[in-house]
Design a protein around this motif. Structure first.
Motif, PDB file in Angstrom:
ATOM      1  N   GLY A   1     -11.509   3.985   5.288  1.00  0.00           N
ATOM      2  CA  GLY A   1     -11.182   2.849   6.138  1.00  0.00           C
ATOM      3  C   GLY A   1     -10.912   3.255   7.563  1.00  0.00           C
ATOM      4  O   GLY A   1     -10.685   4.415   7.865  1.00  0.00           O
ATOM      5  N   LYS A   2     -10.941   2.269   8.465  1.00  0.00           N
ATOM      6  CA  LYS A   2     -10.675   2.509   9.875  1.00  0.00           C
ATOM      7  C   LYS A   2      -9.515   1.639  10.328  1.00  0.00           C
ATOM      8  O   LYS A   2      -9.221   0.603   9.742  1.00  0.00           O
ATOM      9  N   THR A   3      -8.850   2.063  11.387  1.00  0.00           N
ATOM     10  CA  THR A   3      -7.821   1.235  12.001  1.00  0.00           C
ATOM     11  C   THR A   3      -8.387   0.590  13.257  1.00  0.00           C
ATOM     12  O   THR A   3      -9.470   0.936  13.714  1.00  0.00           O
ATOM     13  N   ALA A   4      -7.631  -0.328  13.834  1.00  0.00           N
ATOM     14  CA  ALA A   4      -8.086  -1.032  15.027  1.00  0.00           C
ATOM     15  C   ALA A   4      -8.245  -0.094  16.215  1.00  0.00           C
ATOM     16  O   ALA A   4      -8.958  -0.391  17.175  1.00  0.00           O
TER      17      ALA A   4
ATOM     18  N   ILE B   1       1.507   9.878   3.374  1.00  0.00           N
ATOM     19  CA  ILE B   1       1.343   8.487   2.973  1.00  0.00           C
ATOM     20  C   ILE B   1       1.464   7.557   4.173  1.00  0.00           C
ATOM     21  O   ILE B   1       0.702   6.595   4.309  1.00  0.00           O
ATOM     22  N   ASP B   2       2.415   7.835   5.074  1.00  0.00           N
ATOM     23  CA  ASP B   2       2.549   7.026   6.289  1.00  0.00           C
ATOM     24  C   ASP B   2       1.260   7.052   7.103  1.00  0.00           C
ATOM     25  O   ASP B   2       0.818   6.025   7.629  1.00  0.00           O
ATOM     26  N   ALA B   3       0.659   8.245   7.221  1.00  0.00           N
ATOM     27  CA  ALA B   3      -0.558   8.388   8.015  1.00  0.00           C
ATOM     28  C   ALA B   3      -1.765   7.736   7.345  1.00  0.00           C
ATOM     29  O   ALA B   3      -2.639   7.185   8.001  1.00  0.00           O
TER      30      ALA B   3
ATOM     31  N   VAL C   1       0.838  -1.207   0.000  1.00  0.00           N
ATOM     32  CA  VAL C   1       0.000   0.000   0.000  1.00  0.00           C
ATOM     33  C   VAL C   1       0.870   1.253   0.000  1.00  0.00           C
ATOM     34  O   VAL C   1       0.613   2.207  -0.746  1.00  0.00           O
ATOM     35  N   GLN C   2       1.911   1.267   0.821  1.00  0.00           N
ATOM     36  CA  GLN C   2       2.792   2.431   0.862  1.00  0.00           C
ATOM     37  C   GLN C   2       3.497   2.639  -0.480  1.00  0.00           C
ATOM     38  O   GLN C   2       3.616   3.764  -0.960  1.00  0.00           O
TER      39      GLN C   2
ATOM     40  N   ARG D   1      -4.817   3.165   7.252  1.00  0.00           N
ATOM     41  CA  ARG D   1      -6.264   3.093   7.057  1.00  0.00           C
ATOM     42  C   ARG D   1      -6.611   2.489   5.688  1.00  0.00           C
ATOM     43  O   ARG D   1      -7.518   1.663   5.578  1.00  0.00           O
ATOM     44  N   PHE D   2      -5.882   2.887   4.660  1.00  0.00           N
ATOM     45  CA  PHE D   2      -6.148   2.350   3.327  1.00  0.00           C
ATOM     46  C   PHE D   2      -5.786   0.868   3.276  1.00  0.00           C
ATOM     47  O   PHE D   2      -6.435   0.081   2.584  1.00  0.00           O
ATOM     48  N   GLY D   3      -4.762   0.477   4.023  1.00  0.00           N
ATOM     49  CA  GLY D   3      -4.360  -0.925   4.059  1.00  0.00           C
ATOM     50  C   GLY D   3      -5.469  -1.831   4.570  1.00  0.00           C
ATOM     51  O   GLY D   3      -5.625  -2.968   4.093  1.00  0.00           O
ATOM     52  N   VAL D   4      -6.248  -1.355   5.535  1.00  0.00           N
ATOM     53  CA  VAL D   4      -7.383  -2.135   6.053  1.00  0.00           C
ATOM     54  C   VAL D   4      -8.376  -2.417   4.935  1.00  0.00           C
ATOM     55  O   VAL D   4      -8.868  -3.543   4.770  1.00  0.00           O
ATOM     56  N   VAL D   5      -8.676  -1.383   4.144  1.00  0.00           N
ATOM     57  CA  VAL D   5      -9.646  -1.520   3.058  1.00  0.00           C
ATOM     58  C   VAL D   5      -9.108  -2.445   1.965  1.00  0.00           C
ATOM     59  O   VAL D   5      -9.844  -3.274   1.424  1.00  0.00           O
TER      60      VAL D   5
END
Length: 294
Positions: A159-162, A218-220, A69-70, A224-228
């Motif tokens: 997207g959301k994070t844990a 991008i780090d931030a 994703v990054q 969230r995008f990785g979850v999606v």
């Protein structure tokens, strides 16, 4: 109309109350931004809860998503704007971008998780172009690094994070998770531009600082995008999903983020005109009325 740095409207930007057209625009933004989550829409599309696919997704695939994703977001920032004319308020072409990502999704659906490293950067770049196209249609200048960063921000709004509170996960809550990164880096760019005396030095310095700024963004955003992306990957391994359904998933994926981008840039445009506090107040009032009407 070229719109300046879109991260923080000053108190002087507040201009009374919203007119009827602006209220209508904001109501549309609320509808777009508070629609069912992508998780729900993916489950409806494949006919199976995403948890089914998540439980069967190979651990190796889940582990490599974040890094991919990054990489995908980094490549998308530099590649997506190539060939784009800086023509604020030009009408967008959402259908064209959706068709392009459908094609890349067909490849991903055919080859499965093995194609992720190839398909994800292509899909993300196409989505970034779609988002930038929408930003331009709302009057924003794509030459402005702050607008480019806001395009990246859109990927975090789906997207959301844990660590997110499930009861507080709406549009403004999602934006709040990135607000400190945005405000800090925006101040840095503004200060840098003010201190540079020579034009060539200013351009070189701004280019370097913009790269640092976007890397922080991008780090931030990637978490969230990785979850999606992981949920999308899980949907693609449902047994009935093949090349055709992979295309359908990517079309849904792109259209979802196009809707988020449209709503987000409507809100940002209104915030620049009327101030963030007033627009948020009006946004939440519209949201309450929508909930009461159900």
């Amino acid at each position: 109309m070229a719109i300046p740095v879109p991260f923080s409207a000053s108190p002087s930007a507040v201009a009374g109350s919203l007119g009827q057209q602006e209220r209508d625009d904001l109501a549309r933004a609320v509808m777009l931004l508070e629609s069912p989550s992508l998780t729900i829409q993916l489950a409806n599309l494949v006919g199976t809860p995403i948890e089914w696919g998540m439980a069967r997704l190979p651990k190796a695939a889940r582990n490599k998503v974040q890094g991919l994703v990054q990489i995908a977001l980094t490549k998308a920032v530099s590649a997506a704007l190539l060939g784009f004319k800086d023509e604020p308020s030009r009408q967008s072409s959402p259908r064209l971008h959706a068709l392009a990502t459908a094609a890349s999704g067909a490849v991903g659906g055919f080859f499965g998780t093995a194609s992720l490293a190839v398909e994800l950067p292509v899909t993300t770049t196409l989505m970034m172009r779609a988002i930038a196209d929408i930003a331009r249609s709302e009057g924003f200048s794509l030459a402005d690094p702050a607008v480019q960063a806001t395009c990246v921000e859109v990927f975090a709004l789906g997207g959301k994070t844990a660590d997110d509170d499930a009861a507080d996960s709406g549009y403004y809550a999602s934006r709040g998770a990135l607000s400190e990164v945005l405000k800090h880096t925006a101040r840095e760019l503004t200060g840098l531009a003010a201190k540079r005396a020579g034009q060539q030095v200013a351009q070189a310095g701004s280019s370097l600082q913009t790269g640092i700024w976007l890397a922080r963004m991008i780090d931030a955003v990637a978490a969230r995008f990785g979850v999606v992306v992981t949920e999308k990957l899980a949907a693609q391994i449902v047994p009935v999903v093949g090349a055709a359904s992979g295309a359908a998933i990517n079309t849904l994926f792109t259209r979802y983020y196009q809707s988020v981008a449209k709503g987000h840039f409507i809100v940002r445009r209104l915030e620049l005109q009327y101030g963030e506090a007033l627009v948020q107040q009006e946004y939440e009032a519209i949201l309450v009325r929508r909930r009461l009407a159900r």
